[in-house]
Design an enzyme around this catalytic site. Structure first.
Site, short mmCIF file in Angstrom:
data_model
loop_
_atom_site.label_atom_id
_atom_site.label_comp_id
_atom_site.label_asym_id
_atom_site.label_seq_id
_atom_site.Cartn_x
_atom_site.Cartn_y
_atom_site.Cartn_z
N GLY A 195 15.97 -9.48 -17.18
CA GLY A 195 16.00 -8.88 -15.75
C GLY A 195 16.82 -9.92 -14.76
O GLY A 195 17.49 -9.31 -13.83
N GLU A 227 20.51 -9.68 -15.45
CA GLU A 227 21.02 -8.08 -15.09
C GLU A 227 20.86 -8.18 -13.50
O GLU A 227 21.85 -7.67 -12.99
CB GLU A 227 19.80 -7.21 -15.50
#
Length: 260
Positions: free
Chosen positions: A112, A115
Site C-alpha cells: 500500500g 500504491e
C-alpha cells in the site's frame, strides 16, 4: 485539525503531510487512511496550499505496507469492500486532486505504500528507498490500484515480474524504470522536493489542475483524453490566470498568478 497518525504542516505555499507511525514503519491502517483523506481534502481546499508533499516519518520507511492485522480474517466480500473503499477514499482521490502531489519516498515503500506513492502525481526517492508489491507472498494481490498504476508507469512486463516475484527494487532501479523522477540523499530528499514544489507554485494552479485532469484522462477506460484536453484547454481561456499570464508575457514581466 488534529490527527493521531499524521502531521500536516503548511509553509510557503507547500503543505507537507507526514505519516507518523514510525514504530509500525508508517503502515496504513483504516484510521490513517481516513486521516490522510481529510488532510488531502483540507489541503486541496486551502488557497494557501499550492503543492502537497507526502512523506513518512523516520529514516526507515515511507510506508511499509498496509496493517495486515486489520484484515487477516476478512472474507471475500469484506476484501472487495476494503479495496473499493480504500481506492475511493485515498488512492483515486489523491490521483485526481487538482493540487499537485509529490511523493517524497524515504526508505521502504511496499504494498500500500508504493500504491500511495504511485497515486501521487510524481515521485522523488531517497537513495535508501526500496519499493515493491509483495502481496502475492501473502496469498493476495495489490488492491489499492497497484496492478493498474505500476504497468502504466514501468510497462507491463516489468510490472508482471515485480508483482509475481514479490520482489523489491532499489531507488536507482526505480529511476531506471521511470517509477521515480529523481533520486537524492536522504538528507536532501525534502529540500529537493520543496525546491521542485516551489518551481511548480510559480505557475498557474488553475492551468496545472486542468493539466492533471487531461493527463489522467488518458488512463481512464472509455474516456477520450484528447477531447478532455480540448475542453480543459478552452476552460483555461476563461480564467483570470490566463489573462494575467498572457499579459505578463506580452509586457515582458513575471506573471503574478492568483489561482483563479
Amino acid at each position: 485539525m488534529t490527527f493521531n497518525n499524521i502531521i500536516s504542516e503548511t509553509e510557503n505555499g507547500i503543505t507537507t503531510i507526514t505519516i507518523n507511525r514510525p514504530k509500525k514503519l508508517n503502515a496504513l491502517n483504516r484510521e490513517t487512511i481516513n486521516e490522510l483523506h481529510q488532510a488531502f481534502k483540507s489541503a486541496n481546499a486551502d488557497k494557501d496550499t499550492k503543492v502537497i508533499i507526502i512523506t513518512g516519518s523516520g529514516e526507515k520507511a515511507f510506508v511499509a505496507g498496509a496493517d495486515i492485522s486489520e484484515f487477516a480474517d476478512f472474507d471475500e466480500a469484506q476484501g472487495s469492500q476494503l479495496a473499493a473503499r480504500g481506492q475511493a477514499l485515498l488512492f483515486d482521490f489523491v490521483q485526481n486532486l487538482e493540487t499537485p502531489v509529490i511523493a517524497a519516498v524515504n526508505g521502504f515503500a511496499l504494498g500500500g505504500g508504493l500504491e500511495l506513492a504511485m497515486a501521487c502525481h510524481f515521485r522523488i526517492a531517497s537513495n535508501n528507498a526500496k519499493m515493491g508489491l509483495p502481496e502475492v507472498s501473502l496469498g493476495v494481490i495489490p488492491g489499492y490500484g497497484g496492478t493498474q498504476r505500476l504497468p502504466q508507469l514501468i510497462g507491463k512486463g516489468r510490472a508482471m515480474e515485480l508483482i509475481m516475484t514479490a520482489g523489491m527494487i532499489d531507488a536507482n532501479q526505480a529511476l531506471n524504470y521511470g517509477l521515480v523522477n529523481h533520486v537524492t540523499s536522504q538528507e536532501e530528499l525534502l529540500p529537493f522536493s520543496e525546491k521542485i514544489a516551489s518551481k511548480i507554485s510559480r505557475n498557474s494552479l488553475v492551468a496545472i489542475g486542468q493539466a492533471i485532469k487531461a493527463i489522467n484522462a488518458n488512463y481512464e477506460e472509455g474516456v477520450n483524453g484528447f477531447e478532455v484536453e480540448i475542453e480543459a484547454f478552452g476552460h483555461c481561456f476563461g480564467t483570470d490566470d490566463f489573462e494575467e499570464g498572457t499579459s505578463a508575457f506580452l509586457e515582458k514581466r513575471k506573471a503574478n498568478f492568483k489561482g483563479e
